[in-house]
Every structure is written in structure tokens, then in C-alpha cells.
Design an enzyme around this catalytic site. Sequence first.
Site, mmCIF file in Angstrom:
data_model
loop_
_atom_site.group_PDB
_atom_site.id
_atom_site.type_symbol
_atom_site.label_atom_id
_atom_site.label_comp_id
_atom_site.label_asym_id
_atom_site.label_seq_id
_atom_site.Cartn_x
_atom_site.Cartn_y
_atom_site.Cartn_z
ATOM 1 N N ASP A 9 -26.687 10.777 6.689
ATOM 2 C CA ASP A 9 -27.064 12.142 6.071
ATOM 3 C C ASP A 9 -26.871 13.020 6.175
ATOM 4 O O ASP A 9 -25.952 13.314 7.062
ATOM 5 C CB ASP A 9 -28.662 11.473 5.824
ATOM 6 C CG ASP A 9 -29.788 11.680 7.512
ATOM 7 O OD1 ASP A 9 -28.998 12.645 7.499
ATOM 8 O OD2 ASP A 9 -30.309 12.550 7.077
ATOM 9 N N CYS A 66 -28.390 10.159 11.899
ATOM 10 C CA CYS A 66 -29.238 11.364 10.674
ATOM 11 C C CYS A 66 -30.112 11.674 11.532
ATOM 12 O O CYS A 66 -29.501 12.425 13.125
ATOM 13 C CB CYS A 66 -30.820 10.185 10.103
ATOM 14 S SG CYS A 66 -31.238 8.898 10.892
ATOM 15 N N THR A 68 -32.465 12.614 13.723
ATOM 16 C CA THR A 68 -33.523 11.315 15.017
ATOM 17 C C THR A 68 -32.508 10.216 15.186
ATOM 18 O O THR A 68 -32.951 9.512 16.439
ATOM 19 C CB THR A 68 -34.564 11.161 14.832
ATOM 20 O OG1 THR A 68 -35.070 10.730 13.466
ATOM 21 C CG2 THR A 68 -35.192 12.781 15.103
ATOM 22 N N HIS A 99 -28.185 -6.472 25.948
ATOM 23 C CA HIS A 99 -29.476 -7.903 26.384
ATOM 24 C C HIS A 99 -30.201 -7.663 24.086
ATOM 25 O O HIS A 99 -30.368 -8.858 24.121
ATOM 26 C CB HIS A 99 -30.722 -6.595 26.661
ATOM 27 C CG HIS A 99 -30.628 -6.821 28.216
ATOM 28 N ND1 HIS A 99 -31.969 -5.872 29.076
ATOM 29 C CD2 HIS A 99 -29.761 -6.958 28.686
ATOM 30 C CE1 HIS A 99 -31.241 -6.682 30.620
ATOM 31 N NE2 HIS A 99 -30.385 -6.469 30.336
ATOM 32 N N HIS A 134 -30.595 -14.224 27.100
ATOM 33 C CA HIS A 134 -31.166 -13.119 26.078
ATOM 34 C C HIS A 134 -30.647 -13.558 24.900
ATOM 35 O O HIS A 134 -31.278 -13.200 24.359
ATOM 36 C CB HIS A 134 -29.526 -11.759 26.443
ATOM 37 C CG HIS A 134 -30.218 -11.250 28.383
ATOM 38 N ND1 HIS A 134 -31.083 -11.114 27.739
ATOM 39 C CD2 HIS A 134 -29.285 -11.212 28.796
ATOM 40 C CE1 HIS A 134 -31.090 -9.714 29.435
ATOM 41 N NE2 HIS A 134 -30.278 -9.895 29.930
HETATM 42 C C1 RB5 Z 1 -33.939 14.988 7.488
HETATM 43 O O1 RB5 Z 1 -34.408 16.460 7.668
HETATM 44 C C2 RB5 Z 1 -34.481 13.735 8.694
HETATM 45 O O2 RB5 Z 1 -35.970 13.363 7.774
HETATM 46 C C3 RB5 Z 1 -33.263 12.729 8.556
HETATM 47 O O3 RB5 Z 1 -32.101 13.164 9.501
HETATM 48 C C4 RB5 Z 1 -33.522 11.656 9.555
HETATM 49 O O4 RB5 Z 1 -33.842 12.614 10.904
HETATM 50 C C5 RB5 Z 1 -34.703 10.749 9.562
HETATM 51 O O5 RB5 Z 1 -35.241 9.643 10.434
#
Ligand code: RB5
Length: 156
Positions: A9, A66, A68, A99, A134
Site C-alpha cells: 500500500d 504495508c 506494519t 517451522h 513440523h
Molecule cells: C495505513 O495507514 C496502515 O494502516 C497500513 O499500511 C497498515 O499498517 C495496516 O495494517
Amino acid sequence: MTSVALGADHAGWELKEALKAWLIDQDHQVLDFGTHSPDPVDYPDYAAQVAEAVAVAKVERGILVCGTGIGMAITANKVPGVRAAACSDLYTARMSREHNDANVLALGGRLMGREMALEIAKAWIETGFAGGRHSGRVDKISAVERRHTDRAASDP
Ligand code: RB5
């Protein structure tokens, strides 16, 4: 050589571009589903395309980025056959392969720098599934998935 689908994203597209350049430089085959700019988009749209490409064996692996890695992993794991792991260090990246036989890696573009991300991706691409004890555990993941896909299919 590994075939890898990429998706990101707006929070991950810059890191995705760096990963793409590195993968191509390493002679891996890349299928890039975008996004290609910092304009805001919705991560599930990209996670779904990459996860579906992995699920139908159009590619061997997927890498999603993304902010996180969490939203990408949650979405990708809704696609049957996908085992997506959000990793932010080398140990979890290696273990997700050894694993869990993870076939999708989710990274956080807001969590790590380019060099760390490339190291993680390298370790994840190069580490094999250990099999043995595993295998049965991964089979149990698939069994859970089957129970729920079968139930959904039989719902009136
Ligand atoms: C976008 O702001 C953010 O929510 C997205 O990139 C991501 O971290 C979602 O899990």
C-alpha cells in the site's frame, strides 16, 4: 530462482520498490501488483491479489508491505492455502520458513529501514522448510482451514 509476487500500500510502496530491485538483481522472477505511488490505497486489495497468486501457484511466494505488515498478513491469511507471516527480525523470518513453511512474508515499511528489510527478505527467501515434525503441524493448520471452508460451503 524463486518466483515472487509483490504488493504494497502507500505505506509500503517505497520499500516494495527496493525489494523488487533486489529480487531482480538476484535473478528472482517478480510479479508486481502495485501500488506504484504514495497515493493512499487500501492494503486488503493488494494482499488479496498477492495471496491469490500464491494460492493458485502462479508464483511460489509472496511479499507484502504495508505500514506494519499486520493488515497485509491478516488479509492474506484469509485465502486458503496461504500461510502469511508478519516478520520484523531475522529470527522470525527464518522460523516462519523452517517451522511454518510460510509462503507469504509481510513487512512493515514504517517499522524498518531498507537494509533491514532486504536482510529479512533474503533470509526468508533462502531458508527452506525443515519438514519432519513440523510437517504434521503445518498439515494441522490446513485441516483447520478445511474444516471452516467446508462449513462455509455447506451453509445454506
Ligand atoms: C495505513 O495507514 C496502515 O494502516 C497500513 O499500511 C497498515 O499498517 C495496516 O495494517
